[in-house]
Motif scaffolding. Sequence first.
Motif, short mmCIF file in Angstrom:
data_model
loop_
_atom_site.label_atom_id
_atom_site.label_comp_id
_atom_site.label_asym_id
_atom_site.label_seq_id
_atom_site.Cartn_x
_atom_site.Cartn_y
_atom_site.Cartn_z
N PRO A 12 36.74 35.98 31.56
CA PRO A 12 38.07 35.93 30.95
C PRO A 12 39.22 36.09 31.94
O PRO A 12 40.31 35.62 31.69
CB PRO A 12 38.07 37.08 29.94
N LEU A 13 38.98 36.72 33.07
CA LEU A 13 40.02 36.91 34.08
C LEU A 13 39.75 36.07 35.33
O LEU A 13 40.20 36.40 36.43
CB LEU A 13 40.13 38.39 34.46
N ALA A 14 39.03 34.97 35.16
CA ALA A 14 38.59 34.14 36.28
C ALA A 14 39.73 33.71 37.18
O ALA A 14 39.62 33.79 38.42
CB ALA A 14 37.83 32.92 35.76
N ASN A 15 40.83 33.26 36.61
CA ASN A 15 41.94 32.78 37.43
C ASN A 15 42.53 33.90 38.29
O ASN A 15 42.84 33.68 39.46
CB ASN A 15 43.04 32.16 36.55
N LEU A 16 42.68 35.09 37.70
CA LEU A 16 43.23 36.21 38.47
C LEU A 16 42.28 36.63 39.60
O LEU A 16 42.72 36.93 40.70
CB LEU A 16 43.50 37.40 37.54
N ILE A 17 40.98 36.63 39.30
CA ILE A 17 40.00 37.01 40.32
C ILE A 17 40.03 36.00 41.47
O ILE A 17 40.03 36.38 42.65
CB ILE A 17 38.59 37.13 39.72
N THR A 18 40.08 34.73 41.14
CA THR A 18 40.13 33.68 42.17
C THR A 18 41.39 33.83 43.02
O THR A 18 41.33 33.74 44.25
CB THR A 18 40.06 32.28 41.53
N GLU A 19 42.53 34.07 42.37
CA GLU A 19 43.78 34.28 43.12
C GLU A 19 43.66 35.50 44.04
O GLU A 19 44.11 35.47 45.18
CB GLU A 19 44.96 34.46 42.17
N ALA A 20 43.05 36.58 43.54
CA ALA A 20 42.88 37.79 44.36
C ALA A 20 41.96 37.50 45.55
O ALA A 20 42.24 37.94 46.67
CB ALA A 20 42.33 38.93 43.52
N GLN A 21 40.89 36.75 45.32
CA GLN A 21 39.97 36.41 46.40
C GLN A 21 40.66 35.56 47.46
O GLN A 21 40.40 35.69 48.66
CB GLN A 21 38.75 35.65 45.86
N ASN A 22 41.53 34.68 47.02
CA ASN A 22 42.24 33.79 47.95
C ASN A 22 43.46 34.43 48.57
O ASN A 22 44.11 33.83 49.42
CB ASN A 22 42.65 32.50 47.23
N GLY A 23 43.81 35.64 48.10
CA GLY A 23 44.98 36.33 48.63
C GLY A 23 46.29 35.78 48.09
O GLY A 23 47.35 36.02 48.68
#
Length: 171
Positions: A12-23
Amino acid sequence: MANDSKPTQTGPLANLITEAQNGTLSVNFSPDVVVNADEFVYIERDCKAFKQEITTLQNIAKSIAEIPNWGLGESTEGLFSAKTLISRFRSKAMKAHLSTDTDDNIWDILDQHYKIIDDLETLHHTIAQQYCEQDAKFAAEYKRLQSNIEQSPILTDLKPGTKVSGIGKSS
């Protein structure tokens, strides 16, 4: 050419996690907000505890769905309402391969909660790792706290009004 991108998130928070991983994840705080390592450590700890508790509750729901004899007259010939009632109880606990099964049951709802908590844990851990890479003081405090973290109050039987470190702290 190798693919250097991070694995695709699906929760459910996939987009936020991806943004966090990418900085690339950004959040605006007021100047009064200070980011502390302890908050990340406590959130991660409590997410793990929530997931443990959810798994325990799912096991209870499963055991309810699998009760072989409810003693409500289901084995009495001609008492169809008892069989219907029990099939509904089973279907509300978890999918029991019955015609009354839906996703609106305890096990599946808890599974949705588990996925949300798992994503929250992943997101906070990912953000903490980004801070650790950028701030040696934060990294040292984060590691120190993780190595000495007490058990989550989520896994204990607390009485109302009990004070627990790491919960409701004010600076």
